[in-house]
Design a protein around this motif. Structure first.
Motif, PDB file in Angstrom:
ATOM      1  N   SER A  85      11.286   4.488  48.958  1.00 24.86           N
ATOM      2  CA  SER A  85      11.537   5.172  50.229  1.00 24.86           C
ATOM      3  C   SER A  85      12.994   5.609  50.356  1.00 24.86           C
ATOM      4  N   GLU A  86      13.895   4.723  49.969  1.00 24.70           N
ATOM      5  CA  GLU A  86      15.323   5.050  50.063  1.00 24.70           C
ATOM      6  C   GLU A  86      15.688   6.205  49.136  1.00 24.70           C
TER       7      GLU A  86
ATOM      8  N   ASP B 123      10.643  -0.452  49.143  1.00 30.23           N
ATOM      9  CA  ASP B 123      11.716   0.229  49.881  1.00 30.23           C
ATOM     10  C   ASP B 123      12.645   1.018  48.966  1.00 30.23           C
ATOM     11  N   ARG B 124      12.765   0.605  47.723  1.00 29.43           N
ATOM     12  CA  ARG B 124      13.607   1.363  46.791  1.00 29.43           C
ATOM     13  C   ARG B 124      13.103   2.797  46.652  1.00 29.43           C
TER      14      ARG B 124
ATOM     15  N   GLN C 268       8.221  10.495  56.281  1.00 33.41           N
ATOM     16  CA  GLN C 268       9.160  11.394  55.612  1.00 33.41           C
ATOM     17  C   GLN C 268       8.530  12.773  55.400  1.00 33.41           C
TER      18      GLN C 268
ATOM     19  N   SER D  87      14.595   9.445  50.798  1.00 34.18           N
ATOM     20  CA  SER D  87      15.181   9.788  52.096  1.00 34.18           C
ATOM     21  C   SER D  87      16.282  10.844  51.991  1.00 34.18           C
TER      22      SER D  87
ATOM     23  N   ASP E 143       5.955   4.866  56.167  1.00 37.03           N
ATOM     24  CA  ASP E 143       7.298   5.401  55.967  1.00 37.03           C
ATOM     25  C   ASP E 143       7.254   6.685  55.142  1.00 37.03           C
TER      26      ASP E 143
END
Length: 196
Positions: free
Chosen positions: A68-69, A65-66, A132, A72, A128
């Motif tokens: 993906s964040e 998730d790091r 994006q 974003s 994810d």
């Protein structure tokens, strides 16, 4: 065992788990090691994560998730033209993966093992990331910059075509001389194919 005065949270457990995995590796790291690092009983850890597998899945998801964040923000920057956003997104993904592999090789190797165990987490991560890309491509189509009848299909194809620069199985190649030029050549080719 000395009790800690700081509240035990899932985030603290995950951070401690990363440290334990870095020191011991996935084969030897235990929930007892994580609890010891936090100064709590292993039962306290199990109140947040019911099984060792759930803990390993959560720490892997946090790690993925790091990335993906970080990406974003590029997706959300609609002031930039879609082509430069797409180029920046691909470059940021490559940089993030290279950083993870090069800066913390022990943890990277550990996650390579964990990723093999928790394929559902990896599938969500890929969904994810391709989501994006879909957003950027859709925006490009709306602005008349990109041509794509199916932005989600195009996004997945672009993700697959750039796999050498983000799939961890290629990590050994990421520090080879000329890799940046090879990356730029692939992205240039893909952008030429996307232009309306």
């Amino acid at each position: 065992m000395a009790q800690t005065t700081e509240a035990l949270t899932a985030e603290r457990i995950l951070a401690a788990t990363e440290d334990v995995l870095r020191r011991h590796g996935p084969a030897k790291a235990t929930v007892v090691d994580v609890a010891r690092a936090l100064g709590v009983s292993h039962g306290s850890v199990y109140r947040h994560f019911r099984t060792k597998a759930a803990l390993r899945e959560a720490v892997t998801e946090r790690w993925l998730d790091r990335t993906s964040e970080a990406l974003s923000g590029i997706v959300a920057d609609e002031d930039r033209d879609p082509e430069s956003r797409l180029r920046a997104w691909c470059a940021a993904l490559f940089a993030a993966k290279r950083h993870k592999a090069g800066e913390d090789p022990q943890l990277f190797a550990t996650y390579m093992v964990l990723i093999g165990e928790v394929s559902a987490v990896v599938d969500r991560h890929i969904a994810d990331l391709t989501g994006q890309l879909t957003t950027i491509i859709e925006n490009g189509v709306e602005r008349g910059v990109f041509a794509s009848a199916a932005p989600a299909v195009t996004a997945r194809a672009l993700f697959d075509a750039t796999g050498r620069f983000h799939d961890p199985c290629y990590a050994r190649e990421w520090e080879q001389p000329g890799i940046e030029a090879e990356f730029e050549a692939v992205v240039d080719l893909l952008l030429r194919g996307l232009r309306a």
